[in-house]
Enzyme design. Structure first.
Site, PDB file in Angstrom:
ATOM      1  N   ASP A  84      72.920  31.357  63.664  1.00 41.15           N
ATOM      2  CA  ASP A  84      72.970  31.570  62.218  1.00 41.15           C
ATOM      3  C   ASP A  84      74.417  31.440  61.738  1.00 41.15           C
ATOM      4  O   ASP A  84      74.723  30.768  60.750  1.00 41.15           O
ATOM      5  CB  ASP A  84      72.430  32.982  61.922  1.00 41.15           C
ATOM      6  CG  ASP A  84      72.151  33.197  60.451  1.00 41.15           C
ATOM      7  OD1 ASP A  84      72.362  32.263  59.660  1.00 41.15           O
ATOM      8  OD2 ASP A  84      71.743  34.316  60.089  1.00 41.15           O
ATOM      9  N   ASP A 115      76.490  27.787  59.893  1.00 40.49           N
ATOM     10  CA  ASP A 115      77.183  27.796  58.595  1.00 40.49           C
ATOM     11  C   ASP A 115      78.632  27.349  58.767  1.00 40.49           C
ATOM     12  O   ASP A 115      79.180  26.638  57.925  1.00 40.49           O
ATOM     13  CB  ASP A 115      77.134  29.189  57.958  1.00 40.49           C
ATOM     14  CG  ASP A 115      75.950  29.310  57.012  1.00 40.49           C
ATOM     15  OD1 ASP A 115      74.979  28.559  57.208  1.00 40.49           O
ATOM     16  OD2 ASP A 115      76.009  30.130  56.083  1.00 40.49           O
ATOM     17  N   TYR A 158      67.079  39.454  65.157  1.00 43.88           N
ATOM     18  CA  TYR A 158      66.395  39.530  63.868  1.00 43.88           C
ATOM     19  C   TYR A 158      64.952  40.007  63.993  1.00 43.88           C
ATOM     20  O   TYR A 158      64.315  40.347  63.004  1.00 43.88           O
ATOM     21  CB  TYR A 158      66.425  38.168  63.147  1.00 43.88           C
ATOM     22  CG  TYR A 158      67.833  37.691  62.828  1.00 43.88           C
ATOM     23  CD1 TYR A 158      68.931  38.513  63.039  1.00 43.88           C
ATOM     24  CD2 TYR A 158      68.060  36.433  62.317  1.00 43.88           C
ATOM     25  CE1 TYR A 158      70.218  38.089  62.761  1.00 43.88           C
ATOM     26  CE2 TYR A 158      69.346  35.997  62.026  1.00 43.88           C
ATOM     27  CZ  TYR A 158      70.423  36.831  62.261  1.00 43.88           C
ATOM     28  OH  TYR A 158      71.693  36.412  61.974  1.00 43.88           O
ATOM     29  N   LYS A 206      77.224  35.084  75.126  1.00 42.20           N
ATOM     30  CA  LYS A 206      78.267  36.105  75.231  1.00 42.20           C
ATOM     31  C   LYS A 206      78.011  36.818  76.563  1.00 42.20           C
ATOM     32  O   LYS A 206      77.789  38.036  76.625  1.00 42.20           O
ATOM     33  CB  LYS A 206      78.172  37.049  74.017  1.00 42.20           C
ATOM     34  CG  LYS A 206      79.295  38.040  73.877  1.00 42.20           C
ATOM     35  CD  LYS A 206      80.598  37.422  73.416  1.00 42.20           C
ATOM     36  CE  LYS A 206      81.692  38.489  73.376  1.00 42.20           C
ATOM     37  NZ  LYS A 206      83.035  37.922  73.249  1.00 42.20           N
ATOM     38  N   ASP A 254      82.646  33.309  70.929  1.00 36.05           N
ATOM     39  CA  ASP A 254      83.924  33.373  70.203  1.00 36.05           C
ATOM     40  C   ASP A 254      84.717  32.080  70.411  1.00 36.05           C
ATOM     41  O   ASP A 254      85.331  31.550  69.477  1.00 36.05           O
ATOM     42  CB  ASP A 254      84.740  34.616  70.604  1.00 36.05           C
ATOM     43  CG  ASP A 254      84.508  35.045  72.039  1.00 36.05           C
ATOM     44  OD1 ASP A 254      83.692  34.409  72.735  1.00 36.05           O
ATOM     45  OD2 ASP A 254      85.155  36.004  72.486  1.00 36.05           O
TER      46      ASP A 254
END
Ligand code: NAD
Length: 352
Positions: free
Chosen positions: A247, A251, A141, A191, A223
């Site tokens: 992020d 959620d 970001y 990852k 994942d």
């Protein structure tokens, strides 16, 4: 104790839920003999409308001059133009960066009386009590280059996922400190099979893990982590990960609790004021109707008392009052009930 708090209610239901958090803070201050001074400022869409900017320098300076910042939510359809010069979320990113809050803590608990509000099977939810620590000021970001232009006759866009070792180390160390006071387990999510930044992340997590032999460290690919959050969430204690993975995973984790409206967050740096906010957005679909669930904001105020002021007894008092109100059947519309925002707070204050 004298507490100086900057309130940034923001847009949509933000002002509605922050007003309730303030009621609870005032009740706590009266009970435990604290004096709270509030400074209220604009952020997000309302700040764009008033000052042409989602976060003014003055507002950031006022936040930095206070002990802690309590924020509602920003955004709404009227500011959704993707090509606009400034957008509400930009104010939030600038605030996080300006405060230097590099770690976002999101606890997720499954409250037994609310287990039916979650789409998951009750047996999966029993014992869920985890906290996700998301790196907040680095990664995709913020990395440069971040741009869009014509290249070889095609529209082209790039974002950059970059991290310095110290940015990774400080957030992982914080996760280990939290784990020490909990079930002593850290799950580091990356990852590393594909991303170079993740290989650095894993290397540093391993180093920090060696310095804390009393805490179990596991590495999980993002994942797999996404699956585990749904398949066996009760096995997770402290989950630490980089900005974008966090992020998305936070959620996903919020679904475990049954409603976005229940969940708080804290964003902390090495020094200076912490930033506390419910995880939900401005909920334009219900804004102005007085039916928003204030619990996420109220529990954010509890986190503020714990992490910015070390007022553990006061923080626990608020958390227990919320638990008891829920156990008594207090429910706003998002939890299938009929209580209005203020009535939910009444039920909580009655248990303080
Ligand atoms: P949202 O969290 O605002 O709402 C999602 C759904 O959850 C809606 O149906 C809403 O009514 C419900 N909901 C959320 N909070 C609730 C509460 N306290 N009580 C009861 N129900 C609640 O997410 P969205 O609809 O995707 O986004 C709306 C706006 O909020 C957008 O402009 C978005 O950019 C912004 N947003 C801001 C933040 C933030 O300020 N940190 C976070 C997420 C989204």
């Amino acid at each position: 104790m004298n507490l100086h708090i900057t309130l940034l209610p923001g847009d949509g239901i933000g002002p509605e839920v922050i007003a309730e958090a303030v009621r609870v803070l005032d009740a706590i201050a009266a009970r435990y003999n604290h004096t709270i001074r509030y400074t209220e400022r604009l952020i997000g869409g309302c700040s764009i409308d008033r000052f042409g900017q989602s976060l003014t320098e003055e507002t950031l300076a006022d936040c930095l001059a206070s002990d802690a910042v309590l924020l509602g939510a920003v955004g709404g359809p009227q500011w959704d133009d993707l090509n606009a010069k400034d957008r509400p979320e930009r104010g939030l990113l600038a605030l996080r960066k300006g405060l230097g809050v590099f770690a976002n803590l999101r606890p997720v608990k499954a409250h037994p009386p609310l287990i039916d509000a979650s789409p998951l099977k009750p047996e999966k939810l029993a014992g869920v009590d985890l906290i996700v620590v998301r790196e907040l000021t680095g990664g995709l970001y913020f990395g440069q280059p971040k741009e869009r232009r014509l290249r070889n006759g095609y529209e082209w866009a790039v974002d950059t996922l970059e991290y310095y070792d110290y940015e990774i180390r400080r957030v992982i160390e914080l996760a280990f400190r939290l784990a020490a006071g909990r079930r002593k387990k850290v799950t580091s999510v990356d990852k590393a099979n594909v991303l170079e930044s993740s290989r650095l992340w894993r290397q540093i997590a391993t180093q920090v893990g060696r310095e804390h032999s009393e805490i179990t460290l596991e590495h999980v690919l993002v994942d797999t982590a996404a699956m585990r959050l749904i398949a066996s969430p009760a096995a997770l204690d402290v989950v630490v990960t980089e900005n974008m993975f966090g992020d998305i995973l936070t959620d996903e984790a919020s679904v475990l609790a049954g409603s976005m409206g229940l969940l708080p967050s804290a964003s902390l740096g090495e020094q200076g004021p912490g930033l506390y906010e419910p995880i939900h957005g401005s909920a334009p679909d219900i804004a102005g109707r007085g039916i928003a669930n204030p619990i996420g904001a109220i529990l954010s105020a509890a986190m503020m008392l714990r992490y910015s002021f070390q007022l553990e007894a006061e923080a626990t008092a608020i958390e227990q009052a919320v638990e008891r109100a829920i156990a008594d059947g207090a429910r706003t519309a998002d939890l299938g009930g009929t209580l209005r925002t203020t009535q939910m707070t009444d039920a909580i204050v009655a248990h303080l």
